[in-house]
Design an enzyme around this catalytic site. Structure first.
Site, mmCIF file in Angstrom:
data_model
loop_
_atom_site.group_PDB
_atom_site.id
_atom_site.type_symbol
_atom_site.label_atom_id
_atom_site.label_comp_id
_atom_site.label_asym_id
_atom_site.label_seq_id
_atom_site.Cartn_x
_atom_site.Cartn_y
_atom_site.Cartn_z
ATOM 1 N N TYR A 19 -8.177 -30.794 1.104
ATOM 2 C CA TYR A 19 -6.945 -30.119 1.536
ATOM 3 C C TYR A 19 -6.785 -30.344 3.033
ATOM 4 C CZ TYR A 19 -3.588 -26.454 2.639
ATOM 5 O OH TYR A 19 -2.482 -25.778 3.082
ATOM 6 N N GLU B 87 1.799 -30.372 4.777
ATOM 7 C CA GLU B 87 0.663 -30.037 3.914
ATOM 8 C C GLU B 87 0.357 -31.203 2.980
ATOM 9 O OE1 GLU B 87 1.106 -27.261 0.551
ATOM 10 O OE2 GLU B 87 -0.490 -26.073 1.459
#
Ligand code: ADP
Ligand code: MG
Length: 393
Positions: free
Chosen positions: A116, A204
């Site tokens: 992530y 993101e």
């Protein structure tokens, strides 16, 4: 403002961020020509929505998965046909889901590990922060709750930018091998430049992946831009997809109104953001649910009030309206005239409670009285809130 994954990837690619090759289409007629450009072998078919969690989402007709890995082009074509025009429900769309109006075909990557990686603005420190984790592909909120030690954060001084020691903190924190680290460093640096130069509020990448030959790629990408900086980026404004935005919010933006649609059934029209927040609180306090946040601002014109009132009335969820005005700069009579004008144009079948206080309140009340409009006057804020909650119940 948000954009689609395929648009985000095209933008990031310009900054040198590695992404799998892909083609986006907006009509079924384009499926086959697009797939013809892929080599034989697996193709990933991705529903394009301004919402995450697509992979684990379900369509309203029962078909599972808004992201599918097809083993052949024929299978990819089948998936695209099932997804296109269908409504996908994910954890981020709300129960009604969203209609898929674009499909993105991409090459399938071999994944060694998913990570992530996000860059966002940290309001507490007023700095960009890079958040990274070895736990990719899953909800970062869950990782933060259950295994916060698996999240690395670096706060960036905007005057200095991303420093080398901070890059090392990230690379060591993610436990990359030397080749992966070299590739990841390049990607992260380019990602930060993209974030900075486009005035993004969030970029993101979930998942960021490593491949068996130690390449590092962004497999998913989500970018939100700061609306206040959009005037500097006409090329980004051109990416806006109004299908993905609430038409009431689009209309409100045209009239420079601060409007946010919510799930409740009591519409509110208020002047000032603070008063608008406390109006929503007090509606909740007395057992009701606000249908929106709406701040018409301190210097609203009659035209803006008319537009605001019409937007409220077009929301089918709305069962009652609370107008709460504390006139400082705002002239109560402008609000009153706007309400009367809007009702004249579009009618009013819903209960309306009006609480006016402050600047030119007597004239405002006189305008409302003279109009013959059926409304309930609220004395205090609490009194007005109680009345509208009761009328809607
Ligand atoms: P969402 O986050 O909306 O579910 P993603 O783009 O992250 O959508 O896709 C979900 C999962 O599908 C990813 O975590 C990854 O495992 C897999 N995936 C997505 N794109 C690819 C790709 N190009 N190659 C291989 N797997 C992929
Ligand atoms: Mg994802």
């Amino acid at each position: 403002m948000n954009i689609h994954e395929y648009q985000a990837k095209a933008l990031l690619e310009k900054y040198g961020v590695a992404v799998p090759k892909g083609i986006a289409v907006r009509s079924a007629a384009e499926f086959e020509p697009a797939l013809a450009q892929f080599p034989e072998g697996p193709v990933v078919v991705k529903s394009q929505l301004h919402a995450g969690g697509r992979g684990k989402g379900t369509f309203t007709d029962g078909f599972k998965g808004g992201v599918k890995i097809a083993q052949s082009k024929a299978e990819a074509l089948d998936y695209a046909k099932r997804m296109f025009g269908n409504t996908l429900v994910t954890v981020q769309t709300g129960p009604a889901g969203r209609k898929v109006q674009a499909i993105y075909f991409t090459q399938a990557s071999s994944i060694k590990k998913e990570y992530y990686l996000a860059i966002l603005l940290d309001r507490a420190s007023s700095r960009p922060v890079i958040v990274a984790s070895t736990e990719g592909g899953v909800e970062i909120e869950k990782v933060a709750r259950e295994t916060p030690e698996k999240i690395v954060k670096v706060f960036i001084d905007p005057a200095i930018g991303l420093a080398d020691y901070q890059m090392r903190q990230l690379l060591f924190g993610l436990r990359f091998n030397p080749t992966e680290a070299k590739n990841a460093a390049k990607l992260i640096r380019n990602l930060y430049t993209a974030f900075w130069e486009t005035d993004a509020s969030m970029v993101e990448i979930n998942p960021l992946i490593t491949t068996p030959d130690d390449q590092v790629q962004a497999l998913d990408a989500k970018i939100s831009f700061d609306d206040n900086a959009l005037f500097r980026h006409p090329e980004i404004v051109a990416l806006r997809d109004l299908n993905e935005e609430d038409p009431k919010e689009t209309e409100a933006a045209k009239h420079s109104l601060n409007y946010i649609a919510l799930d409740g059934n009591i519409a509110c029209l208020v002047n000032g953001a603070g008063l608008a927040m406390s109006t929503m609180d007090i509606i909740k306090h007395f057992g009701g649910n606000p249908a929106n946040f709406l701040d018409v601002g301190g210097g609203a014109t009659k035209e803006q009030v008319v537009a605001a009132f019409k937007i409220i009335l077009t929301d089918p969820k709305v069962k009652g309206i609370l107008v709460n005005i504390f006139g400082g700069i705002m002239d109560c009579n402008v609000i009153a005239a706007g309400i009367v004008e809007a009702v004249k144009e579009v009618g009013l079948k819903l209960p309306l409670v009006v609480r006016l206080e402050g600047n030119n309140v007597a004239a405002g009340k006189a305008t409302l009285d003279a109009s013959g409009l059926k409304l309930v006057s609220g004395g205090s804020m609490a009194d007005a809130a109680k009345k509208i909650v009761k009328l809607v119940a």
